[in-house]
Design a protein around this motif. Structure first.
Motif, PDB file in Angstrom:
ATOM      1  N   LYS A 141       0.854  -1.196   0.000  1.00  0.00           N
ATOM      2  CA  LYS A 141       0.000   0.000   0.000  1.00  0.00           C
ATOM      3  C   LYS A 141       0.882   1.235   0.000  1.00  0.00           C
ATOM      4  O   LYS A 141       1.802   1.354   0.799  1.00  0.00           O
ATOM      5  N   HIS A 142       0.586   2.166  -0.935  1.00  0.00           N
ATOM      6  CA  HIS A 142       1.349   3.405  -1.050  1.00  0.00           C
ATOM      7  C   HIS A 142       0.418   4.600  -0.897  1.00  0.00           C
ATOM      8  O   HIS A 142      -0.739   4.564  -1.344  1.00  0.00           O
ATOM      9  N   TYR A 143       0.940   5.658  -0.297  1.00  0.00           N
ATOM     10  CA  TYR A 143       0.261   6.953  -0.233  1.00  0.00           C
ATOM     11  C   TYR A 143       1.181   7.972  -0.897  1.00  0.00           C
ATOM     12  O   TYR A 143       2.062   8.560  -0.254  1.00  0.00           O
ATOM     13  N   GLY A 144       0.986   8.155  -2.212  1.00  0.00           N
ATOM     14  CA  GLY A 144       1.907   9.013  -2.939  1.00  0.00           C
ATOM     15  C   GLY A 144       3.282   8.369  -2.974  1.00  0.00           C
ATOM     16  O   GLY A 144       3.456   7.240  -3.428  1.00  0.00           O
ATOM     17  N   GLN A 145       4.290   9.088  -2.472  1.00  0.00           N
ATOM     18  CA  GLN A 145       5.654   8.568  -2.416  1.00  0.00           C
ATOM     19  C   GLN A 145       5.938   7.792  -1.136  1.00  0.00           C
ATOM     20  O   GLN A 145       7.022   7.215  -0.987  1.00  0.00           O
ATOM     21  N   THR A 146       4.987   7.775  -0.234  1.00  0.00           N
ATOM     22  CA  THR A 146       5.180   7.091   1.044  1.00  0.00           C
ATOM     23  C   THR A 146       4.718   5.637   0.922  1.00  0.00           C
ATOM     24  O   THR A 146       3.599   5.357   0.481  1.00  0.00           O
ATOM     25  N   PRO A 167       6.795  -0.552  15.741  1.00  0.00           N
ATOM     26  CA  PRO A 167       6.767   0.826  16.241  1.00  0.00           C
ATOM     27  C   PRO A 167       5.626   1.621  15.608  1.00  0.00           C
ATOM     28  O   PRO A 167       4.967   1.161  14.660  1.00  0.00           O
ATOM     29  N   ASN A 168       5.369   2.805  16.147  1.00  0.00           N
ATOM     30  CA  ASN A 168       4.342   3.673  15.571  1.00  0.00           C
ATOM     31  C   ASN A 168       4.688   3.994  14.114  1.00  0.00           C
ATOM     32  O   ASN A 168       5.831   4.335  13.796  1.00  0.00           O
ATOM     33  N   GLY A 169       3.683   3.908  13.228  1.00  0.00           N
ATOM     34  CA  GLY A 169       3.912   4.187  11.817  1.00  0.00           C
ATOM     35  C   GLY A 169       4.540   3.045  11.058  1.00  0.00           C
ATOM     36  O   GLY A 169       4.957   3.224   9.906  1.00  0.00           O
ATOM     37  N   ALA A 170       4.592   1.835  11.652  1.00  0.00           N
ATOM     38  CA  ALA A 170       5.236   0.711  10.971  1.00  0.00           C
ATOM     39  C   ALA A 170       4.343   0.093   9.910  1.00  0.00           C
ATOM     40  O   ALA A 170       4.826  -0.642   9.048  1.00  0.00           O
ATOM     41  N   GLY A 171       3.024   0.340   9.949  1.00  0.00           N
ATOM     42  CA  GLY A 171       2.107  -0.226   8.965  1.00  0.00           C
ATOM     43  C   GLY A 171       1.202  -1.309   9.524  1.00  0.00           C
ATOM     44  O   GLY A 171       0.532  -2.020   8.751  1.00  0.00           O
ATOM     45  N   LYS A 172       1.124  -1.434  10.865  1.00  0.00           N
ATOM     46  CA  LYS A 172       0.278  -2.488  11.463  1.00  0.00           C
ATOM     47  C   LYS A 172      -1.204  -2.240  11.167  1.00  0.00           C
ATOM     48  O   LYS A 172      -1.909  -3.135  10.686  1.00  0.00           O
ATOM     49  N   THR A 173      -1.684  -1.030  11.457  1.00  0.00           N
ATOM     50  CA  THR A 173      -3.103  -0.723  11.258  1.00  0.00           C
ATOM     51  C   THR A 173      -3.476  -0.781   9.780  1.00  0.00           C
ATOM     52  O   THR A 173      -4.556  -1.272   9.420  1.00  0.00           O
ATOM     53  N   THR A 174      -2.593  -0.302   8.911  1.00  0.00           N
ATOM     54  CA  THR A 174      -2.861  -0.363   7.474  1.00  0.00           C
ATOM     55  C   THR A 174      -2.983  -1.811   7.009  1.00  0.00           C
ATOM     56  O   THR A 174      -3.882  -2.157   6.225  1.00  0.00           O
ATOM     57  N   THR A 175      -2.104  -2.676   7.509  1.00  0.00           N
ATOM     58  CA  THR A 175      -2.156  -4.092   7.144  1.00  0.00           C
ATOM     59  C   THR A 175      -3.458  -4.739   7.602  1.00  0.00           C
ATOM     60  O   THR A 175      -4.138  -5.434   6.819  1.00  0.00           O
ATOM     61  N   LEU A 176      -3.852  -4.512   8.847  1.00  0.00           N
ATOM     62  CA  LEU A 176      -5.064  -5.121   9.371  1.00  0.00           C
ATOM     63  C   LEU A 176      -6.310  -4.553   8.690  1.00  0.00           C
ATOM     64  O   LEU A 176      -7.307  -5.274   8.515  1.00  0.00           O
ATOM     65  N   ARG A 339       8.829  -0.405   9.311  1.00  0.00           N
ATOM     66  CA  ARG A 339       8.845   0.352   8.056  1.00  0.00           C
ATOM     67  C   ARG A 339       8.138  -0.412   6.928  1.00  0.00           C
ATOM     68  O   ARG A 339       8.605  -0.480   5.792  1.00  0.00           O
ATOM     69  N   GLY A 340       7.012  -1.009   7.259  1.00  0.00           N
ATOM     70  CA  GLY A 340       6.186  -1.665   6.256  1.00  0.00           C
ATOM     71  C   GLY A 340       6.636  -3.031   5.819  1.00  0.00           C
ATOM     72  O   GLY A 340       6.037  -3.612   4.909  1.00  0.00           O
ATOM     73  N   LYS A 341       7.675  -3.595   6.460  1.00  0.00           N
ATOM     74  CA  LYS A 341       8.183  -4.913   6.099  1.00  0.00           C
ATOM     75  C   LYS A 341       8.136  -5.847   7.303  1.00  0.00           C
ATOM     76  O   LYS A 341       8.294  -5.412   8.438  1.00  0.00           O
ATOM     77  N   VAL A 342       7.925  -7.131   7.034  1.00  0.00           N
ATOM     78  CA  VAL A 342       8.003  -8.146   8.084  1.00  0.00           C
ATOM     79  C   VAL A 342       9.464  -8.566   8.220  1.00  0.00           C
ATOM     80  O   VAL A 342      10.042  -9.182   7.325  1.00  0.00           O
ATOM     81  N   LEU A 343      10.072  -8.202   9.367  1.00  0.00           N
ATOM     82  CA  LEU A 343      11.477  -8.527   9.594  1.00  0.00           C
ATOM     83  C   LEU A 343      11.652  -9.873  10.282  1.00  0.00           C
ATOM     84  O   LEU A 343      12.735 -10.467  10.211  1.00  0.00           O
ATOM     85  N   ALA A 344      10.648 -10.342  10.974  1.00  0.00           N
ATOM     86  CA  ALA A 344      10.715 -11.653  11.633  1.00  0.00           C
ATOM     87  C   ALA A 344       9.301 -12.152  11.857  1.00  0.00           C
ATOM     88  O   ALA A 344       8.407 -11.375  12.197  1.00  0.00           O
ATOM     89  N   ALA A 345       9.085 -13.459  11.648  1.00  0.00           N
ATOM     90  CA  ALA A 345       7.766 -14.054  11.850  1.00  0.00           C
ATOM     91  C   ALA A 345       7.938 -15.521  12.195  1.00  0.00           C
ATOM     92  O   ALA A 345       8.863 -16.186  11.719  1.00  0.00           O
ATOM     93  N   GLY A 346       7.065 -16.015  13.040  1.00  0.00           N
ATOM     94  CA  GLY A 346       7.127 -17.408  13.464  1.00  0.00           C
ATOM     95  C   GLY A 346       6.587 -17.551  14.869  1.00  0.00           C
ATOM     96  O   GLY A 346       5.877 -16.681  15.384  1.00  0.00           O
TER      97      GLY A 346
END
Length: 382
Positions: A141-146, A167-176, A339-346
């Motif tokens: 998901k993109h918002y302009g250049q963001t 962290p805040n602004g990481a993209g959790k709410t947007t993903t859900l 920052r919008g990426k999954v760095l670790a999962a499991g």
């Protein structure tokens, strides 16, 4: 409300999802092996010891008879009987010299043969065979250049208590929001219980319960009216809605507030009525965005207990939170988004390793920042 009433409400609520052995085995008695008693050895007929006469003179002993050899039995019964005789154990000579190395290990194991030098085989990893309830692939998901969400993929299994942290602004709410059909993604695919969320949105929303962030409820309705609206919107009958509303009110401790306007609720009460509305249609998947924000510890503990019973019955919970201790204590799996990426999962253990979940999260999020250059803060204005 008494604890008994609340437990009863919780039990009735969980009965929507279905309910959940040991026997002792008598040991057969042992039969001791039969052994042949040794035959008494008496004197052969006609055999006598040297006799002494009344006068004290010794008489010569008679000529001894030839010794008769014992013939071993050849019958099957005799062979079986002889095989059950317990041999006389022989004492082994013990050495006072201490054993070392492999010999010592063999002595500890009760064997004279040294153990094998080969290392033990690596444990076979456990494969999770539960079906997937939520599959997210290549979500963006993109918002302009963001870039809010950058190619996120997740796999949530049935019965999981899955936490999403960042962290805040990481993209959790947007993903859900994209997972639940509230926000259309630019790229990617979302499948809930075999249904594509954006191809068949009506079917998908029947199996999802949502507690969104920044609640916007119909707050000019009473609590009872709000739950009635949420239930009938999901296709439930009026009778079913009334029964489930009563169960939910007791379970969440809001039975005294059902006749009041939602606008008059506190922040914690608003969270409870919104969570009750998300659960009233018995969904397979609950997506909760910050469900414990502004909720007191007692109410939070009660909500966690309800959710744990829900997952034990086969439901699945996906929630976001900033409370690392709570996530580590309650969830069985976790994904760290930065920052919008999954760095670790499991699983929790796979993600945190030898650290706590908070330490691992801080490490992936960039580490702690040193507070320097703020000496003015130590010069108080008075």
């Amino acid at each position: 409300m008494s604890p008994g009433d609340r437990a009863g409400g919780t039990q009735a609520l969980l009965s929507w999802y279905g309910g959940v052995v040991s026997s002792e085995r008598a040991q057969p008695g042992r039969t001791e092996p039969e052994t042949d008693a040794p035959e008494p050895r008496g004197s052969d007929e006609g055999e006598s010891m040297t006799e002494v006469t009344e006068t004290g003179a010794e008489q010569a002993p008679p000529v001894p008879r030839p010794v008769r050899k014992r013939v071993q039995p050849t019958t099957a019964a005799a062979s079986a009987a002889s095989s059950t005789r317990t041999p006389t154990p022989r004492k082994r000579a013990t050495s006072t010299k201490p054993r070392t190395g492999a010999a010592a290990a063999g002595a500890l194991s009760g064997s004279d043969t040294p153990p094998s030098a080969e290392p033990p085989a690596a444990p076979v990893p456990v494969v999770d065979t539960r079906p997937s309830v939520l599959t997210v692939h290549g979500l963006s998901k993109h918002y302009g250049q963001t870039v809010a969400v950058d190619d996120i993929s997740l796999d949530v299994r049935e019965g999981s208590f899955y936490g999403i942290v960042g962290p805040n602004g990481a993209g959790k709410t947007t993903t859900l929001s994209m997972v639940t059909g509230l926000l259309r993604p630019d790229e990617g695919r979302i499948v809930v219980h075999g249904v594509d969320v954006w191809t068949e949105p009506v079917r998908a929303k029947h199996v999802i319960g949502v507690l969104p962030d920044k609640l916007r409820l119909f707050d000019r309705l009473t609590g009872a009216q709000f739950l009635h609206y949420a239930g009938t919107l999901r296709g439930l009958s009026a009778k079913t809605v009334r029964t489930r509303t009563a169960d939910l009110a007791v379970a969440f401790g809001i039975e005294d507030a059902l006749d009041r306007l939602v606008a008059d609720y506190s922040a914690g009460m608003t969270k409870k009525i919104a969570l009750a509305a998300a659960m009233i249609h018995s969904p397979r998947l609950l997506v909760l965005d910050e469900p414990f924000e502004s909720v007191d510890p007692v109410s939070a503990a009660n909500v966690i207990d309800i959710l744990q019973r829900y997952t034990a019955a086969g439901g699945t919970v996906v929630l976001s939170s900033h409370g690392m201790d709570m996530i580590q204590r309650v969830c069985d799996s976790v994904a760290i988004i930065v920052r919008g990426k999954v760095l670790a999962a499991g699983t929790i253990d796979e993600v945190r390793g030898e650290q706590t979940l908070e330490e691992r999260f801080v490490e992936l999020a960039g580490g702690r920042k040193a507070a320097e250059g703020m000496e003015w803060l130590h010069s108080f204005s008075d």
